[in-house]
Scaffold this motif. Structure first.
Motif, PDB file in Angstrom:
ATOM      1  N   GLN A 207      -8.547 -23.533 -13.758  1.00 45.20           N
ATOM      2  CA  GLN A 207      -9.401 -22.681 -12.919  1.00 45.20           C
ATOM      3  C   GLN A 207      -8.622 -22.094 -11.746  1.00 45.20           C
ATOM      4  O   GLN A 207      -8.830 -20.950 -11.360  1.00 45.20           O
ATOM      5  N   VAL A 208      -7.730 -22.912 -11.186  1.00 50.16           N
ATOM      6  CA  VAL A 208      -6.896 -22.420 -10.077  1.00 50.16           C
ATOM      7  C   VAL A 208      -6.006 -21.284 -10.600  1.00 50.16           C
ATOM      8  O   VAL A 208      -5.948 -20.191 -10.017  1.00 50.16           O
ATOM      9  N   GLY A 209      -5.346 -21.518 -11.718  1.00 52.82           N
ATOM     10  CA  GLY A 209      -4.443 -20.513 -12.302  1.00 52.82           C
ATOM     11  C   GLY A 209      -5.178 -19.216 -12.635  1.00 52.82           C
ATOM     12  O   GLY A 209      -4.630 -18.122 -12.454  1.00 52.82           O
ATOM     13  N   ASP A 210      -6.414 -19.340 -13.086  1.00 57.54           N
ATOM     14  CA  ASP A 210      -7.187 -18.133 -13.441  1.00 57.54           C
ATOM     15  C   ASP A 210      -7.419 -17.233 -12.230  1.00 57.54           C
ATOM     16  O   ASP A 210      -7.719 -16.057 -12.383  1.00 57.54           O
ATOM     17  N   ARG A 211      -7.337 -17.815 -11.042  1.00 59.65           N
ATOM     18  CA  ARG A 211      -7.552 -17.009  -9.828  1.00 59.65           C
ATOM     19  C   ARG A 211      -6.237 -16.517  -9.226  1.00 59.65           C
ATOM     20  O   ARG A 211      -6.220 -16.028  -8.099  1.00 59.65           O
ATOM     21  N   MET A 212      -5.136 -16.711  -9.949  1.00 57.54           N
ATOM     22  CA  MET A 212      -3.816 -16.330  -9.415  1.00 57.54           C
ATOM     23  C   MET A 212      -3.224 -15.163 -10.203  1.00 57.54           C
ATOM     24  O   MET A 212      -2.501 -15.376 -11.190  1.00 57.54           O
ATOM     25  N   PRO A 213      -3.486 -13.932  -9.778  1.00 55.80           N
ATOM     26  CA  PRO A 213      -2.940 -12.790 -10.521  1.00 55.80           C
ATOM     27  C   PRO A 213      -1.415 -12.739 -10.479  1.00 55.80           C
ATOM     28  O   PRO A 213      -0.790 -12.028 -11.270  1.00 55.80           O
ATOM     29  N   MET A 214      -0.807 -13.492  -9.561  1.00 55.07           N
ATOM     30  CA  MET A 214       0.666 -13.497  -9.484  1.00 55.07           C
ATOM     31  C   MET A 214       1.290 -14.128 -10.731  1.00 55.07           C
ATOM     32  O   MET A 214       2.476 -13.913 -11.000  1.00 55.07           O
ATOM     33  N   ILE A 215       0.502 -14.886 -11.491  1.00 57.65           N
ATOM     34  CA  ILE A 215       1.065 -15.522 -12.691  1.00 57.65           C
ATOM     35  C   ILE A 215       1.343 -14.436 -13.736  1.00 57.65           C
ATOM     36  O   ILE A 215       0.482 -13.606 -14.020  1.00 57.65           O
ATOM     37  N   GLY A 216       2.570 -14.426 -14.226  1.00 52.54           N
ATOM     38  CA  GLY A 216       3.004 -13.372 -15.151  1.00 52.54           C
ATOM     39  C   GLY A 216       3.765 -12.269 -14.425  1.00 52.54           C
ATOM     40  O   GLY A 216       4.328 -11.389 -15.068  1.00 52.54           O
ATOM     41  N   ARG A 217       3.775 -12.327 -13.101  1.00 54.46           N
ATOM     42  CA  ARG A 217       4.460 -11.272 -12.338  1.00 54.46           C
ATOM     43  C   ARG A 217       5.779 -11.778 -11.741  1.00 54.46           C
ATOM     44  O   ARG A 217       6.022 -12.974 -11.685  1.00 54.46           O
ATOM     45  N   GLU A 218       6.557 -10.805 -11.278  1.00 46.00           N
ATOM     46  CA  GLU A 218       7.829 -11.149 -10.620  1.00 46.00           C
ATOM     47  C   GLU A 218       7.530 -11.622  -9.205  1.00 46.00           C
ATOM     48  O   GLU A 218       6.760 -10.956  -8.492  1.00 46.00           O
ATOM     49  N   VAL A 219       8.105 -12.736  -8.802  1.00 42.63           N
ATOM     50  CA  VAL A 219       7.853 -13.240  -7.453  1.00 42.63           C
ATOM     51  C   VAL A 219       9.174 -13.492  -6.713  1.00 42.63           C
ATOM     52  O   VAL A 219      10.210 -13.761  -7.325  1.00 42.63           O
ATOM     53  N   ARG A 220       9.074 -13.355  -5.414  1.00 43.75           N
ATOM     54  CA  ARG A 220      10.199 -13.710  -4.544  1.00 43.75           C
ATOM     55  C   ARG A 220       9.657 -14.816  -3.651  1.00 43.75           C
ATOM     56  O   ARG A 220       8.603 -14.652  -3.039  1.00 43.75           O
ATOM     57  N   MET A 221      10.360 -15.953  -3.621  1.00 36.17           N
ATOM     58  CA  MET A 221       9.816 -17.097  -2.886  1.00 36.17           C
ATOM     59  C   MET A 221      10.851 -17.680  -1.936  1.00 36.17           C
ATOM     60  O   MET A 221      12.059 -17.546  -2.156  1.00 36.17           O
ATOM     61  N   ARG A 222      10.340 -18.365  -0.944  1.00 36.15           N
ATOM     62  CA  ARG A 222      11.216 -19.149  -0.076  1.00 36.15           C
ATOM     63  C   ARG A 222      10.914 -20.624  -0.370  1.00 36.15           C
ATOM     64  O   ARG A 222       9.788 -21.078  -0.246  1.00 36.15           O
ATOM     65  N   VAL A 223      11.937 -21.355  -0.787  1.00 38.56           N
ATOM     66  CA  VAL A 223      11.770 -22.780  -1.091  1.00 38.56           C
ATOM     67  C   VAL A 223      12.738 -23.518  -0.176  1.00 38.56           C
ATOM     68  O   VAL A 223      13.939 -23.538  -0.418  1.00 38.56           O
ATOM     69  N   GLY A 224      12.245 -24.053   0.908  1.00 42.63           N
ATOM     70  CA  GLY A 224      13.115 -24.589   1.952  1.00 42.63           C
ATOM     71  C   GLY A 224      13.961 -23.449   2.486  1.00 42.63           C
ATOM     72  O   GLY A 224      13.454 -22.383   2.817  1.00 42.63           O
ATOM     73  N   ALA A 225      15.305 -23.656   2.503  1.00 42.35           N
ATOM     74  CA  ALA A 225      16.189 -22.605   3.016  1.00 42.35           C
ATOM     75  C   ALA A 225      16.580 -21.627   1.910  1.00 42.35           C
ATOM     76  O   ALA A 225      17.245 -20.620   2.145  1.00 42.35           O
TER      77      ALA A 225
END
Ligand code: BTN
Length: 264
Positions: A207-225
């Motif tokens: 249900q959480v994933g169904d509300r995340m349109p970012m899934i399947g898309r290109e993402v840029r993330m910050r993970v720590g540094a």
């Protein structure tokens, strides 16, 4: 503490199955509901205690950020007691889901989620969740801080956030009851925590994933540094974000999504 508002809050929440009987508190102004609830927890406050404030002068956001909390928003903290299974659907994700559902129900809108638990409407942030884990004499505890922009006007939003944040009032053109949003949130979250205890974690993560349109898309993330780029593949059972990068598949447990792009 505002005695009249506290009485009204306790009456309003008394119908909740699991959080209804706790000694909730309402304040006109506080530095932070997180701080006040931590004090109550240290004094032995029970599971489900809520502290709400009409305004906060030192609202805390994720990653040590300040969080502006003027009048018109829903600013509260919820105390959850007990150990969480690290392989299970995390409470922080379930809280994001409950916040999105509560805003949809009260505002008749269709909010979305940005991993891990920002609530968005029309690509603008309506709210977020801060989770602070701790332990006291009773045992492990989680203080969930929830900030939702319900009746904020554009002028209430910090100038630098006006392009990326909004409120339910701004997006719908109508005011909504902050108490209704709180009740709906708590009622959804109680249900999710019960469903998780009944081993329905994978369904909830779905249900959480169904509300995340970012899934399947290109993402840029910050993970720590570190900066991570790739395609968001989906959520793992423990709520981690699976990302396909040039270096291979990667499981991201904590981080901030900075940009989401549609794949042409
Ligand atoms: C985020 O950074 O998106 C999370 C913001 C959480 C803000 C809420 S408002 C109520 C509670 N009290 C605080 O000081 N912070 C949280």
């Amino acid at each position: 503490m505002d005695a009249q508002a506290t009485k009204a809050l306790r009456e309003r929440l008394s119908g909740l199955k699991d959080f209804g009987a706790a000694p909730h508190e309402a304040h006109g102004a506080l530095p932070s509901t997180q701080k006040r609830l931590a004090e109550l927890a240290a004094e032995g406050a029970p599971h489900g205690t809520v502290v709400i404030a009409a305004t906060q002068s030192k609202g805390r956001g994720r990653r040590g950020n300040k969080y502006a909390c003027p009048e018109g928003g829903l600013w509260f903290s919820l105390l959850l007691r007990g150990e969480q299974d690290p392989t299970d659907a995390p409470t922080t994700l379930l809280a994001g889901l409950a916040a999105s559902q509560a805003l949809d129900e009260v505002g008749r809108v269709a909010t979305e989620l940005k991993w891990p638990n920002d609530v968005l409407l029309n690509d603008k942030k309506l709210g977020g969740i801060l989770a602070e884990m701790g332990r006291d004499e009773i045992g492990p505890r989680l203080i969930l801080g929830v900030g939702l922009n319900v009746n904020l006007t554009v002028r209430d939003l910090p100038f630098l956030l006006r392009a990326s944040a909004s409120s339910l009032l701004i997006e719908t053109g109508r005011e909504h009851s902050v108490a209704d949003v709180l009740y709906a949130f708590l009622s959804w979250l109680e249900g999710h925590l019960r469903a998780r205890a009944e081993k329905k974690g994978p369904y909830l993560i779905g249900q959480v994933g169904d509300r995340m349109p970012m899934i399947g898309r290109e993402v840029r993330m910050r993970v720590g540094a570190e900066k991570v780029r790739g395609r968001a593949l989906g959520l793992a059972a423990d709520g981690a974000l699976m990302v396909s990068t040039d270096q291979g598949r990667r499981k991201v447990i904590g981080g901030e999504v900075e940009e989401v792009r549609r794949v042409e």
